[in-house]
Design a protein around this motif. Sequence first.
Motif, PDB file in Angstrom:
ATOM      1  N   TYR A 136     119.103  60.229  22.442  1.00 14.77           N
ATOM      2  CA  TYR A 136     119.962  59.453  23.336  1.00 14.77           C
ATOM      3  C   TYR A 136     120.873  58.484  22.584  1.00 14.77           C
ATOM      4  O   TYR A 136     121.582  57.685  23.188  1.00 14.77           O
ATOM      5  CB  TYR A 136     119.121  58.668  24.349  1.00 14.77           C
ATOM      6  CG  TYR A 136     118.030  57.819  23.735  1.00 14.77           C
ATOM      7  CD1 TYR A 136     118.301  56.548  23.243  1.00 14.77           C
ATOM      8  CD2 TYR A 136     116.726  58.295  23.645  1.00 14.77           C
ATOM      9  CE1 TYR A 136     117.314  55.771  22.674  1.00 14.77           C
ATOM     10  CE2 TYR A 136     115.719  57.521  23.075  1.00 14.77           C
ATOM     11  CZ  TYR A 136     116.032  56.257  22.593  1.00 14.77           C
ATOM     12  OH  TYR A 136     115.047  55.492  22.030  1.00 14.77           O
ATOM     13  N   LEU A 137     120.864  58.551  21.234  1.00 13.87           N
ATOM     14  CA  LEU A 137     121.700  57.674  20.415  1.00 13.87           C
ATOM     15  C   LEU A 137     122.940  58.420  19.932  1.00 13.87           C
ATOM     16  O   LEU A 137     122.840  59.530  19.408  1.00 13.87           O
ATOM     17  CB  LEU A 137     120.907  57.159  19.218  1.00 13.87           C
ATOM     18  CG  LEU A 137     121.692  56.422  18.125  1.00 13.87           C
ATOM     19  CD1 LEU A 137     122.249  55.098  18.652  1.00 13.87           C
ATOM     20  CD2 LEU A 137     120.808  56.185  16.904  1.00 13.87           C
ATOM     21  N   MET A 138     124.123  57.813  20.101  1.00  9.14           N
ATOM     22  CA  MET A 138     125.370  58.379  19.588  1.00  9.14           C
ATOM     23  C   MET A 138     126.113  57.295  18.822  1.00  9.14           C
ATOM     24  O   MET A 138     126.267  56.175  19.301  1.00  9.14           O
ATOM     25  CB  MET A 138     126.248  58.892  20.732  1.00  9.14           C
ATOM     26  CG  MET A 138     127.487  59.691  20.262  1.00  9.14           C
ATOM     27  SD  MET A 138     128.861  58.660  19.669  1.00  9.14           S
ATOM     28  CE  MET A 138     129.362  57.856  21.183  1.00  9.14           C
ATOM     29  N   VAL A 139     126.553  57.645  17.603  1.00  7.36           N
ATOM     30  CA  VAL A 139     127.339  56.713  16.794  1.00  7.36           C
ATOM     31  C   VAL A 139     128.634  57.405  16.399  1.00  7.36           C
ATOM     32  O   VAL A 139     128.615  58.470  15.772  1.00  7.36           O
ATOM     33  CB  VAL A 139     126.579  56.262  15.532  1.00  7.36           C
ATOM     34  CG1 VAL A 139     127.408  55.243  14.753  1.00  7.36           C
ATOM     35  CG2 VAL A 139     125.214  55.679  15.882  1.00  7.36           C
ATOM     36  N   ASP A 140     129.747  56.813  16.778  1.00 10.08           N
ATOM     37  CA  ASP A 140     131.073  57.292  16.392  1.00 10.08           C
ATOM     38  C   ASP A 140     131.506  56.456  15.194  1.00 10.08           C
ATOM     39  O   ASP A 140     131.895  55.296  15.340  1.00 10.08           O
ATOM     40  CB  ASP A 140     132.050  57.130  17.552  1.00 10.08           C
ATOM     41  CG  ASP A 140     133.413  57.770  17.265  1.00 10.08           C
ATOM     42  OD1 ASP A 140     133.844  57.724  16.092  1.00 10.08           O
ATOM     43  OD2 ASP A 140     134.031  58.296  18.203  1.00 10.08           O
ATOM     44  N   GLN A 147     126.537  54.208  21.300  1.00 13.87           N
ATOM     45  CA  GLN A 147     126.159  54.400  22.695  1.00 13.87           C
ATOM     46  C   GLN A 147     124.684  54.758  22.807  1.00 13.87           C
ATOM     47  O   GLN A 147     124.142  55.478  21.962  1.00 13.87           O
ATOM     48  CB  GLN A 147     126.988  55.505  23.348  1.00 13.87           C
ATOM     49  CG  GLN A 147     128.440  55.161  23.570  1.00 13.87           C
ATOM     50  CD  GLN A 147     129.177  56.247  24.343  1.00 13.87           C
ATOM     51  OE1 GLN A 147     128.751  57.402  24.387  1.00 13.87           O
ATOM     52  NE2 GLN A 147     130.289  55.875  24.972  1.00 13.87           N
ATOM     53  N   ILE A 148     124.052  54.251  23.862  1.00 16.85           N
ATOM     54  CA  ILE A 148     122.696  54.608  24.227  1.00 16.85           C
ATOM     55  C   ILE A 148     122.748  55.180  25.640  1.00 16.85           C
ATOM     56  O   ILE A 148     123.232  54.515  26.558  1.00 16.85           O
ATOM     57  CB  ILE A 148     121.746  53.383  24.185  1.00 16.85           C
ATOM     58  CG1 ILE A 148     121.634  52.836  22.766  1.00 16.85           C
ATOM     59  CG2 ILE A 148     120.364  53.747  24.732  1.00 16.85           C
ATOM     60  CD1 ILE A 148     120.958  53.764  21.778  1.00 16.85           C
ATOM     61  N   HIS A 149     122.297  56.435  25.777  1.00 13.40           N
ATOM     62  CA  HIS A 149     122.371  57.112  27.070  1.00 13.40           C
ATOM     63  C   HIS A 149     123.787  57.089  27.634  1.00 13.40           C
ATOM     64  O   HIS A 149     123.999  56.938  28.839  1.00 13.40           O
ATOM     65  CB  HIS A 149     121.398  56.482  28.068  1.00 13.40           C
ATOM     66  CG  HIS A 149     119.952  56.640  27.700  1.00 13.40           C
ATOM     67  ND1 HIS A 149     119.332  57.869  27.608  1.00 13.40           N
ATOM     68  CD2 HIS A 149     119.010  55.711  27.384  1.00 13.40           C
ATOM     69  CE1 HIS A 149     118.066  57.700  27.265  1.00 13.40           C
ATOM     70  NE2 HIS A 149     117.850  56.405  27.111  1.00 13.40           N
ATOM     71  N   GLY A 150     124.786  57.219  26.752  1.00 11.92           N
ATOM     72  CA  GLY A 150     126.172  57.288  27.188  1.00 11.92           C
ATOM     73  C   GLY A 150     126.829  55.959  27.486  1.00 11.92           C
ATOM     74  O   GLY A 150     128.013  55.917  27.845  1.00 11.92           O
ATOM     75  N   PHE A 226     114.681  55.850   8.660  1.00  5.77           N
ATOM     76  CA  PHE A 226     115.281  56.362   9.894  1.00  5.77           C
ATOM     77  C   PHE A 226     114.867  57.814  10.070  1.00  5.77           C
ATOM     78  O   PHE A 226     115.005  58.623   9.151  1.00  5.77           O
ATOM     79  CB  PHE A 226     116.808  56.256   9.840  1.00  5.77           C
ATOM     80  CG  PHE A 226     117.474  56.566  11.162  1.00  5.77           C
ATOM     81  CD1 PHE A 226     117.822  55.557  12.033  1.00  5.77           C
ATOM     82  CD2 PHE A 226     117.756  57.870  11.522  1.00  5.77           C
ATOM     83  CE1 PHE A 226     118.434  55.829  13.249  1.00  5.77           C
ATOM     84  CE2 PHE A 226     118.376  58.173  12.725  1.00  5.77           C
ATOM     85  CZ  PHE A 226     118.708  57.146  13.599  1.00  5.77           C
ATOM     86  N   THR A 227     114.350  58.153  11.236  1.00  7.83           N
ATOM     87  CA  THR A 227     113.923  59.522  11.496  1.00  7.83           C
ATOM     88  C   THR A 227     114.757  60.127  12.605  1.00  7.83           C
ATOM     89  O   THR A 227     114.975  59.500  13.648  1.00  7.83           O
ATOM     90  CB  THR A 227     112.435  59.607  11.847  1.00  7.83           C
ATOM     91  OG1 THR A 227     112.091  60.947  12.184  1.00  7.83           O
ATOM     92  CG2 THR A 227     112.083  58.686  13.026  1.00  7.83           C
ATOM     93  N   ASP A 228     115.248  61.349  12.384  1.00  7.16           N
ATOM     94  CA  ASP A 228     116.010  62.050  13.410  1.00  7.16           C
ATOM     95  C   ASP A 228     115.266  63.281  13.892  1.00  7.16           C
ATOM     96  O   ASP A 228     115.848  64.191  14.475  1.00  7.16           O
ATOM     97  CB  ASP A 228     117.390  62.443  12.891  1.00  7.16           C
ATOM     98  CG  ASP A 228     117.325  63.311  11.634  1.00  7.16           C
ATOM     99  OD1 ASP A 228     116.203  63.526  11.127  1.00  7.16           O
ATOM    100  OD2 ASP A 228     118.373  63.754  11.154  1.00  7.16           O
ATOM    101  N   GLU A 229     113.955  63.305  13.647  1.00  3.95           N
ATOM    102  CA  GLU A 229     113.159  64.465  14.058  1.00  3.95           C
ATOM    103  C   GLU A 229     112.767  64.331  15.523  1.00  3.95           C
ATOM    104  O   GLU A 229     112.610  63.235  16.050  1.00  3.95           O
ATOM    105  CB  GLU A 229     111.901  64.578  13.187  1.00  3.95           C
ATOM    106  CG  GLU A 229     112.229  64.882  11.728  1.00  3.95           C
ATOM    107  CD  GLU A 229     110.977  65.049  10.893  1.00  3.95           C
ATOM    108  OE1 GLU A 229     109.912  64.508  11.274  1.00  3.95           O
ATOM    109  OE2 GLU A 229     111.038  65.721   9.866  1.00  3.95           O
TER     110      GLU A 229
END
Length: 229
Positions: A136-140, A147-150, A226-229
Amino acid sequence: MKNSRILIIEDDKYISNFIEVSLKKDDYEVITANSAADGLFKFSSYKPEIIILDLGLPDRDGLEIIRDLREFSNIPIIVVSARGLERDKIEALDLGASDYVTKPFFMGELMARIRVIERFISNLGVDDPVIFQCDYLMVDFEKRKVQIHGEDIHLTPLEYKLLRLLIDNRGKVLTHNYIIRHVWGYSGENDTKSLRVIMANLRRKIEKDNTSHRFIVTEVGVGYRFTDE
């Protein structure tokens, strides 16, 4: 992607054989060495892609091997050692080790850490993505938007810099001093408290559940990962 060529530098024959057999079952190419001198020779001869290194070698301390290798190579090094003290882990990681596993260990954990490093290797040479998306994490990165959850969230410049550093090194353990040097621009043990405060604020903003950290894992007494799994 083919499995990596791995050099094991370990003088305990039982442990070396155990790791070797386990890796070969998963189709890894394995080279073994039982001393620092033999390990450095085989590093030059076989060009491994990952090193698994014991610190208690008969001819030299493994920390010296890390220091020597880092003068001319960025090869990922996973330390597997009976030295479980916090200062040993921090010194190895600060010298340039990619990860640290304490003996006794489960082979499944070591394999997982190898896979993390392989993913990191596979991303080398690839242009950094403009947008990072994980759960649910997005980084531009281009717009410096998170963004968190958009929904947009506001990060301070230091919080954003810290998040970017963690994402760029995802899967790797970053020591407190390493983070402080790269976020603040200098090293200072007294700033560890400031780091904890900023980390707590960052977690509160990006983690859905503060009791169960989804992205930023604490390596107790050492640093963060930091884990992206």
